[in-house]
Structures are given as structure tokens and as C-alpha cells.
Design an enzyme around this catalytic site. Sequence first.
Site, PDB file in Angstrom:
ATOM      1  N   ARG A  52      -4.031  -6.293  -6.120  1.00 26.97           N
ATOM      2  CA  ARG A  52      -5.122  -7.002  -5.463  1.00 26.97           C
ATOM      3  C   ARG A  52      -4.750  -8.384  -4.945  1.00 26.97           C
ATOM      4  NH1 ARG A  52      -7.135  -2.950  -7.894  1.00 26.97           N
ATOM      5  NH2 ARG A  52      -9.180  -2.086  -7.358  1.00 26.97           N
TER       6      ARG A  52
ATOM      7  N   CYS B 122      -5.163   6.157 -12.953  1.00 26.52           N
ATOM      8  CA  CYS B 122      -6.506   5.616 -12.747  1.00 26.52           C
ATOM      9  C   CYS B 122      -7.350   5.799 -14.008  1.00 26.52           C
ATOM     10  CB  CYS B 122      -7.189   6.296 -11.567  1.00 26.52           C
ATOM     11  SG  CYS B 122      -8.849   5.651 -11.245  1.00 26.52           S
TER      12      CYS B 122
ATOM     13  N   ASN C  61       4.711  -2.225 -11.840  1.00 23.24           N
ATOM     14  CA  ASN C  61       3.402  -2.637 -11.344  1.00 23.24           C
ATOM     15  C   ASN C  61       2.645  -3.304 -12.491  1.00 23.24           C
ATOM     16  OD1 ASN C  61       0.305  -0.986 -10.742  1.00 23.24           O
ATOM     17  ND2 ASN C  61       1.033  -2.756  -9.614  1.00 23.24           N
ATOM     18  N   GLY C  62       1.806  -4.289 -12.148  1.00 24.64           N
ATOM     19  CA  GLY C  62       0.971  -4.939 -13.159  1.00 24.64           C
ATOM     20  C   GLY C  62       1.371  -6.369 -13.439  1.00 24.64           C
TER      21      GLY C  62
END
Length: 351
Positions: free
Chosen positions: A240, A106, A217-218
Site C-alpha cells: 500500500r 489473503c 513482502n511485508g
Amino acid sequence: MNFSPYLTHYEANAHLNPLSIAPMVDHTDRHCRRLLRLVAPEATLYTEMIVAQSIVYGDSRQILTFSPEEHPVIAQIAGADPAIVGDATQIVAEYGYDAVNLNVGCPSKRVKNGGFGACLMERPLEVFAIVRAMKRATELPVTVKCRLGTDRINGFDQLRDFAEGLCDSGVDGIIVHARIADLSGASTRYNLNIPPLDWDMVDVLQRDIPEVSFTLNGGLNNVSSVQNVRSWIDRVMVGRIAIRRPDVLASMHASIYDDTNEYSPWVVARRYRKYVTEQLALGAPLRVMTRHMLSLFHGEKGAKRFRQHLSTHANRQEAAIETFDDALACLADDVLTRSPELRPSEALSAA
């Protein structure tokens, strides 16, 4: 689509599931996860990032309680003190989660100011100590979610050393958001989209360290991107897009699990309505559940009116299940005609 009430296939190895939905602050609470489970029946779900101190010193029941239907589900913890994170891990295990994940990715300023999240990648020895404490606290799989590095410390050699240190500490899986975290003052939104993706670095990393499972991820925002990367990596995590476009998530799920059943937002709405009714009876306000379904009918005629109705009326203190049904009635007549058995005034109320 198979909406089984309780999943067992990936529970023992939830971190090895080929599809997972990322932990997202202000999104993946228990109500959101219940909705996502209806869209992606077999994907691994994650809690929001939970600060370890909140679990240890706060109301853990309020924070960690979840429904059996959410399995497989993993709790993500954030913290920098090995002892406190270890205690939080033990508490998480007692609630029945399928694995525990440490947030080392994060990039938000508030998290950085707390000394955890992505900034921990600049203090790898502390991360390794935290992972060892988590492993001592539970027999559940312990995983780490990280970035490629930060704006101060990045490059493949540093990333490989970090991953090798995690392996030596006993980590069971590593999820890599394939961007660096810019901690120089950049916003969280910037860090989600702007630093360049480098999937190739993750590809090389997993080939160099084959003894641990990697998840990519991404930038996985459509079915073709997921299909392309699965030619070289077994596990993907989407973010998202799962919230903004449930139909895209359903297509991703179908492509990974060979699910030939046609996705229907109306079926999801009908099943979610039953859950909403149960939660309303327990005292949960309507708004905390309906805020997660604003994009459910994306692309359908009347979807804007549906969103506006929920956004306006579900926030009212007196909002009840009729508000839910009235929002569905805002959808265009031709949508209702295509699914007459799911008209809100009839089948939804009988579900």
C-alpha cells in the site's frame, strides 16, 4: 525517468524482477496499474486477486483485458478447485500475461468462507494439486503468494515443508508475506499490520531451498527498509505504500534500478492525462481513473484541495477531462511556478 511505452526486459521472467507491486483488492485494477507504471517504469505489476470462477464462468474480457504498457504484469488467481483454477490459468495465459500467481495468503473472512486464500496453507496437499494443475495449463511461470503460516499452523518446519512441497509441484517462485495470517476472526486490516514480521524466517527459508526464487513482502514501507533487506534477498514486493506515497515508490525504484532521473508527479500527471482522455473516449467514467491518483501530489501545497476536488467532482456522471485539469489547478501557485511547462491549462491539454 524512462517512460518506455512497452517493456521487454523482465517479461520472460517477470517473477524474477527485483521490485514488484503487490496485488491489492480495490486498488490494482488496470487504471491503477497504468498509473503505477508511470511511477515505477520497470517494476512488475499485479492484478487484483481474481477468483478463478469469475474468469471461467464470467466475462473474462472485462476482467482480464489490459494495456501493453503494463508489462511486465502478472495475474493473481484465487481458488480451491484444481480443475477450475487450471482452466482459469489457461484463459489468463491466452490474454498475454507474463506469469500467473496463486493467492494462498489473503486472510479476509469472505475469502476464508470461500475455502481459499490463506486458509489453504492449512491444507497443503490441496495447494500442491492446484499448482500442478496450473503448471499443466500453461508454460508461463507459476508462482504462489503465501504467509508464514496461520494462527493454527505456523513455525519454520511447517513453512519449509510447505515450500518444499510447492517446489516438488513445479512452482517457479514463492512470494512470502512475512507474517502469519490470523484466521480466528481478525480483520483484514489487522492481518496487514499487527501479526509480527519475521523476515529472518524468509532468509533462512531461501537458504534452505535455493532452487526456487523467493520474494519478500511485508513491512517494506521506505527506501531504507528495501535497501537493508536487499543485502540478503534479491526480490522485494511492496504494497500500500505504492498507492499512498507514489514518491516513496519512485525512490525505491530509483534505488533498485540505479535510476538517476528525478521523479516528478507533474510528469506522471501529464502522461496519465493522455491515458484518461483515451479511456473517457471509450466510455470509462472519470472516477475509476482519478481515484488512484489522490495521493500523487503528497506533500505539495494544495494537495488537499486537489484531492477534495477530485473526490467531489470526478464522481459526477458528467465529469470530463476538464475536471481533471481543474483539480490540477487547485495546487498552489508555487508548485505551478516550479513546473511552468506543465501548467494544466497549457501543456497538460497539449500532451
